[in-house]
Every structure is written in structure tokens, then in C-alpha cells.
Design a protein around this motif. Sequence first.
Motif: not given
Length: 176
Positions: A57-58, A62, A64-65, A68, A71
Motif C-alpha cells: 500500500s506504500k 498505489h 490512493v485516489a 476500493q 486498490q
Amino acid sequence: MVPYTGDWDVVEQAQVSNWFANKVPGASAAKHLWISRAPLAHAITLVIAHRHHTALSKNANHPVAGSQEDQERFILEQAWAHQCKGNSHNPAAVLTVDVDRECLQDFEERLFERSLDAGIAGSYQWGLDCGDHQQRWDPYFGLPAHWNHGDLDVDEDTDLQVNFTQGIAHFSSFVF
């Protein structure tokens, strides 16, 4: 065995296989459908995704915007990439044991070894009772030198005397 398991060792792979067999309905009765196939590989991908979720996730890429779903797809793709990459810094972690191959190698050695234990059969006799092999194929060509134990001295004119009782006792002690 699943060919791509990331940095997993054989024990972790077996644990996932055991979980799959015991938790997925009908899996135990239909092992031929998932062992060494996509369902097991996918189960391993899911565990890798779970284990490395925070680190993945980092990742700078990834989404982020994103949604779901985007992601989750990213995490699974990265987990699959990790799974395919393997563990290059610790090759022993991905070392697998092929029991079938090792048993076949041991069996082949027993078939073709030249030793007192093999007797006359170890005197390059494999298949010669049928005449020459097709295109003069030599089944002994390229065999490892250590398969010749050096303890058999047989003349072509002399047959070995075989103690049947001793042979049976030795054969019964051989474990495949």
C-alpha cells in the motif's frame, strides 16, 4: 508444487495446501483440480497480499485516489509479481524437493549400477537378452562414473553364482 511461491519455503506451501484441502468445500475429494494448479497459486497470492498489504500500500504507484476495487487489484497484482519474482537473496528459501525425481534417480542407479550387489545384471546386460537395441542405442552411455562400484570382476565366459536366500534378504531390505 506451485512453481511461483515468492519467498516461501516448502513448509509454508504445505500449510496453505493443507488449509485448502480442509477448508474449501469438496477440495479434499478433488485434489487433482487444484494441487499444482491455479486455485492453489491464487490462494498463495492472497496470503502474500495479506502478509505484505501494508508495504504494498506504500508503493508509489498505489492508486490512493482510486476506487476500493482499483486498490485491491493493485495489491493483488503486486502480490503476484512478488510471488513470481521469488526470493533472489535467499535461494534456499525457495528450494523445493522433488521426491518423485529423487526416487526415479535412485531406481535408475539400482538398474544400471555395476557392482557385486547387482551381480551379472550389473555387467552391462540390460536388455541384451533381446538382441541389439534399436539403432544400437546404448543404455549405459553417459552414466555417472560412481555407478561403477569397482567391486565386480566378471569374465564373459564366467557366470556368477547367486545365493538366492541372500538375494531375497537384500532385496527385502531395500526401501523404495
